[in-house]
Design a protein around this motif. Structure first.
Motif, PDB file in Angstrom:
ATOM      1  N   VAL A  39       0.834  -1.207   0.000  1.00  0.00           N
ATOM      2  CA  VAL A  39       0.000   0.000   0.000  1.00  0.00           C
ATOM      3  C   VAL A  39       0.866   1.254   0.000  1.00  0.00           C
ATOM      4  O   VAL A  39       0.619   2.203  -0.755  1.00  0.00           O
ATOM      5  CB  VAL A  39      -0.954   0.000   1.213  1.00  0.00           C
ATOM      6  N   ILE A  40       1.896   1.252   0.836  1.00  0.00           N
ATOM      7  CA  ILE A  40       2.804   2.395   0.892  1.00  0.00           C
ATOM      8  C   ILE A  40       3.518   2.573  -0.447  1.00  0.00           C
ATOM      9  O   ILE A  40       3.708   3.699  -0.925  1.00  0.00           O
ATOM     10  CB  ILE A  40       3.823   2.226   2.036  1.00  0.00           C
ATOM     11  N   ASP A  41       3.914   1.476  -1.066  1.00  0.00           N
ATOM     12  CA  ASP A  41       4.515   1.556  -2.396  1.00  0.00           C
ATOM     13  C   ASP A  41       3.559   2.231  -3.378  1.00  0.00           C
ATOM     14  O   ASP A  41       3.983   3.026  -4.234  1.00  0.00           O
ATOM     15  CB  ASP A  41       4.862   0.159  -2.916  1.00  0.00           C
ATOM     16  N   ALA A  42       2.260   1.911  -3.280  1.00  0.00           N
ATOM     17  CA  ALA A  42       1.270   2.475  -4.194  1.00  0.00           C
ATOM     18  C   ALA A  42       1.166   3.989  -4.034  1.00  0.00           C
ATOM     19  O   ALA A  42       1.113   4.730  -5.023  1.00  0.00           O
ATOM     20  CB  ALA A  42      -0.087   1.821  -3.974  1.00  0.00           C
ATOM     21  N   PHE A  43       1.145   4.468  -2.789  1.00  0.00           N
ATOM     22  CA  PHE A  43       1.042   5.916  -2.583  1.00  0.00           C
ATOM     23  C   PHE A  43       2.309   6.632  -3.035  1.00  0.00           C
ATOM     24  O   PHE A  43       2.242   7.724  -3.609  1.00  0.00           O
ATOM     25  CB  PHE A  43       0.717   6.219  -1.125  1.00  0.00           C
ATOM     26  N   SER A  44       3.447   6.036  -2.787  1.00  0.00           N
ATOM     27  CA  SER A  44       4.698   6.619  -3.260  1.00  0.00           C
ATOM     28  C   SER A  44       4.724   6.669  -4.778  1.00  0.00           C
ATOM     29  O   SER A  44       5.125   7.672  -5.386  1.00  0.00           O
ATOM     30  CB  SER A  44       5.877   5.800  -2.724  1.00  0.00           C
ATOM     31  N   CYS A  45       4.275   5.585  -5.399  1.00  0.00           N
ATOM     32  CA  CYS A  45       4.235   5.509  -6.858  1.00  0.00           C
ATOM     33  C   CYS A  45       3.253   6.530  -7.427  1.00  0.00           C
ATOM     34  O   CYS A  45       3.535   7.178  -8.443  1.00  0.00           O
ATOM     35  CB  CYS A  45       3.847   4.096  -7.283  1.00  0.00           C
ATOM     36  N   ALA A  46       2.101   6.715  -6.772  1.00  0.00           N
ATOM     37  CA  ALA A  46       1.101   7.669  -7.252  1.00  0.00           C
ATOM     38  C   ALA A  46       1.653   9.082  -7.280  1.00  0.00           C
ATOM     39  O   ALA A  46       1.444   9.840  -8.238  1.00  0.00           O
ATOM     40  CB  ALA A  46      -0.138   7.596  -6.370  1.00  0.00           C
ATOM     41  N   ALA A  47       2.365   9.456  -6.206  1.00  0.00           N
ATOM     42  CA  ALA A  47       2.953  10.795  -6.154  1.00  0.00           C
ATOM     43  C   ALA A  47       4.001  10.970  -7.247  1.00  0.00           C
ATOM     44  O   ALA A  47       4.056  12.011  -7.911  1.00  0.00           O
ATOM     45  CB  ALA A  47       3.560  11.038  -4.781  1.00  0.00           C
ATOM     46  N   THR A  48       4.833   9.955  -7.439  1.00  0.00           N
ATOM     47  CA  THR A  48       5.861  10.027  -8.473  1.00  0.00           C
ATOM     48  C   THR A  48       5.246  10.197  -9.846  1.00  0.00           C
ATOM     49  O   THR A  48       5.689  11.028 -10.660  1.00  0.00           O
ATOM     50  CB  THR A  48       6.737   8.758  -8.446  1.00  0.00           C
ATOM     51  N   GLN A  49       4.190   9.409 -10.123  1.00  0.00           N
ATOM     52  CA  GLN A  49       3.527   9.504 -11.425  1.00  0.00           C
ATOM     53  C   GLN A  49       2.893  10.877 -11.623  1.00  0.00           C
ATOM     54  O   GLN A  49       2.944  11.451 -12.715  1.00  0.00           O
ATOM     55  CB  GLN A  49       2.448   8.423 -11.529  1.00  0.00           C
ATOM     56  N   LEU A  50       2.280  11.395 -10.552  1.00  0.00           N
ATOM     57  CA  LEU A  50       1.608  12.683 -10.656  1.00  0.00           C
ATOM     58  C   LEU A  50       2.603  13.804 -10.921  1.00  0.00           C
ATOM     59  O   LEU A  50       2.284  14.787 -11.598  1.00  0.00           O
ATOM     60  CB  LEU A  50       0.835  12.956  -9.362  1.00  0.00           C
ATOM     61  N   ILE A  51       3.814  13.671 -10.405  1.00  0.00           N
ATOM     62  CA  ILE A  51       4.856  14.676 -10.609  1.00  0.00           C
ATOM     63  C   ILE A  51       5.532  14.508 -11.970  1.00  0.00           C
ATOM     64  O   ILE A  51       5.721  15.487 -12.712  1.00  0.00           O
ATOM     65  CB  ILE A  51       5.913  14.584  -9.492  1.00  0.00           C
ATOM     66  N   GLU A  52       5.870  13.266 -12.324  1.00  0.00           N
ATOM     67  CA  GLU A  52       6.694  13.038 -13.512  1.00  0.00           C
ATOM     68  C   GLU A  52       5.888  12.781 -14.780  1.00  0.00           C
ATOM     69  O   GLU A  52       6.316  13.175 -15.866  1.00  0.00           O
ATOM     70  CB  GLU A  52       7.637  11.859 -13.253  1.00  0.00           C
ATOM     71  N   ARG A  53       4.734  12.110 -14.661  1.00  0.00           N
ATOM     72  CA  ARG A  53       3.919  11.782 -15.845  1.00  0.00           C
ATOM     73  C   ARG A  53       2.446  12.031 -15.545  1.00  0.00           C
ATOM     74  O   ARG A  53       1.630  11.092 -15.558  1.00  0.00           O
ATOM     75  CB  ARG A  53       4.156  10.330 -16.251  1.00  0.00           C
ATOM     76  N   PRO A  54       2.087  13.271 -15.254  1.00  0.00           N
ATOM     77  CA  PRO A  54       0.704  13.555 -14.840  1.00  0.00           C
ATOM     78  C   PRO A  54      -0.336  13.168 -15.883  1.00  0.00           C
ATOM     79  O   PRO A  54      -1.475  12.817 -15.538  1.00  0.00           O
ATOM     80  CB  PRO A  54       0.713  15.073 -14.600  1.00  0.00           C
ATOM     81  N   GLU A  55       0.040  13.198 -17.149  1.00  0.00           N
ATOM     82  CA  GLU A  55      -0.932  12.856 -18.192  1.00  0.00           C
ATOM     83  C   GLU A  55      -1.406  11.413 -18.104  1.00  0.00           C
ATOM     84  O   GLU A  55      -2.473  11.066 -18.622  1.00  0.00           O
ATOM     85  CB  GLU A  55      -0.339  13.128 -19.579  1.00  0.00           C
ATOM     86  N   ASP A  56      -0.645  10.556 -17.440  1.00  0.00           N
ATOM     87  CA  ASP A  56      -1.016   9.139 -17.318  1.00  0.00           C
ATOM     88  C   ASP A  56      -1.977   8.867 -16.168  1.00  0.00           C
ATOM     89  O   ASP A  56      -2.657   7.830 -16.158  1.00  0.00           O
ATOM     90  CB  ASP A  56       0.241   8.271 -17.111  1.00  0.00           C
ATOM     91  N   VAL A  57      -2.020   9.779 -15.181  1.00  0.00           N
ATOM     92  CA  VAL A  57      -2.770   9.452 -13.963  1.00  0.00           C
ATOM     93  C   VAL A  57      -3.708  10.543 -13.474  1.00  0.00           C
ATOM     94  O   VAL A  57      -4.563  10.278 -12.626  1.00  0.00           O
ATOM     95  CB  VAL A  57      -1.803   9.097 -12.806  1.00  0.00           C
ATOM     96  N   ARG A  58      -3.580  11.753 -13.954  1.00  0.00           N
ATOM     97  CA  ARG A  58      -4.309  12.863 -13.346  1.00  0.00           C
ATOM     98  C   ARG A  58      -5.823  12.653 -13.363  1.00  0.00           C
ATOM     99  O   ARG A  58      -6.399  12.163 -14.331  1.00  0.00           O
ATOM    100  CB  ARG A  58      -3.955  14.195 -14.012  1.00  0.00           C
ATOM    101  N   ASN A  59      -6.429  12.953 -12.225  1.00  0.00           N
ATOM    102  CA  ASN A  59      -7.891  12.934 -12.060  1.00  0.00           C
ATOM    103  C   ASN A  59      -8.498  11.560 -12.344  1.00  0.00           C
ATOM    104  O   ASN A  59      -9.618  11.453 -12.856  1.00  0.00           O
ATOM    105  CB  ASN A  59      -8.552  13.997 -12.943  1.00  0.00           C
TER     106      ASN A  59
END
Length: 316
Positions: free
Chosen positions: A213-233
């Motif tokens: 679970v912690i890995d998932a939240f860390s990964c979500a933040a990384t994706q939102l910062i580095e590749r927002p087009e893949d995950v935003r909203n």
């Protein structure tokens, strides 16, 4: 990351987090601090901050959760790279409806409005599978889930006008060492050979180990910062896809621990709105997958042996 405002003096990322004193929030805080980041934890005056006291000057506590102007000042001062939102009230029996509504809706709205007013954009939100039926349609199973869903609906307007970029992680049945929330897994370890009063045991649960679970939240933040087009909203599921009944859990625990469980099946009623089969975790977060299966998770907990007692609050 770029921009000095996003970085601490030591070079790590600065984040703001609600719910840092809870089980998931405290675990993520430890991970972030271990990685060299600085966590600014928004807490209530009454919060027990014991879990955060040994993390040094990488954790800053701010008792500003109920004050909009102070939240705005904190956002403007910290300029976090990401805001994590875990805070909520999930008691099974609601003795104070006002507290539940404020914790699960009001506090979140004050937080995102402070972000909007200060130009802080990235927001990672913890959601619950209790908000959905087995087909993944919105169908909250009680007041807790309904209030979580109401906050999600309010947040949508901030996403649609481009004020915020968000990721919503739908959480399943989280477990791990040191967890004292009242649930089947903690009751099982706390029983220690004594009688264990259970429901009929026919409900399915998807057990996800805390490290995943912690890995998932860390990964979500990384994706939102580095590749927002893949995950935003977007909403993503944080589950293993492997469903287990209470009967199967007890049998596996007996096998792993080498001891018998005095299970009293049917001694307790099912929870109001009991979900017997959760939605499938069919939209995983890009770049994340669960790595600890239930057997390995139980073995880890037995080895660490940190379970003791149960709290009154029911959390997913």
């Amino acid at each position: 990351l770029s921009g000095a405002g996003l970085m601490s003096a030591a070079g790590g990322m600065k984040v703001i987090m609600t719910g840092a004193t809870g089980y998931i929030g405290a675990q993520l805080t430890r991970r972030l601090v271990g990685d060299g980041h600085v966590v600014h934890a928004v807490v209530r005056e009454s919060s027990d901050t014991t879990k955060l006291r040994n993390l040094g000057d990488h954790v800053h506590l701010h008792a500003v959760a109920a004050d909009q102007s102070q939240l705005c000042a904190l956002m403007a001062d910290v300029r976090p790279a990401v805001v994590y939102h875990f805070a909520g009230y999930g008691a099974a029996l609601h003795s104070d409806i006002g507290e539940l509504i404020d914790a699960n809706i009001g506090a979140g709205l004050r937080l995102i409005e402070a972000m909007a007013r200060t130009g802080v954009r990235r927001f990672v939100n913890a959601s619950s599978y209790w908000q959905f039926d087995s087909e993944g349609e919105v169908a909250p199973n009680g007041l807790y889930a309904a209030s979580k869903q109401a906050f999600r609906e309010h947040l949508a307007s901030y996403e649609e006008d481009g004020t915020l970029e968000t990721v919503h992680l739908i959480l399943y049945s989280i477990y791990g060492p040191g967890d004292r929330r009242r649930k089947l897994m903690t009751d099982l370890f706390a029983a220690r050979g004594g009688p264990l009063e259970l429901t009929g045991g026919d409900q399915y649960l998807d057990y996800v180990y805390i490290d995943d679970v912690i890995d998932a939240f860390s990964c979500a933040a990384t994706q939102l910062i580095e590749r927002p087009e893949d995950v935003r909203n977007q909403m993503f599921t944080v589950g293993t896809g492997k469903l287990t009944t209470a009967h199967q859990l007890i049998a596996l625990f007996e096998e792993v621990s080498g001891g018998a469980v005095d299970a009293r099946w049917g001694a307790r009623p099912y929870l109001p709105g009991q979900i017997f089969e959760p939605m499938r975790p069919d939209k995983p977060l890009p770049g994340w997958h669960s790595s600890v299966d239930l057997r390995a998770g139980l073995e880890k907990i037995i080895q660490i042996d940190q379970y003791s007692g149960s709290a009154r609050v029911v959390e997913n």
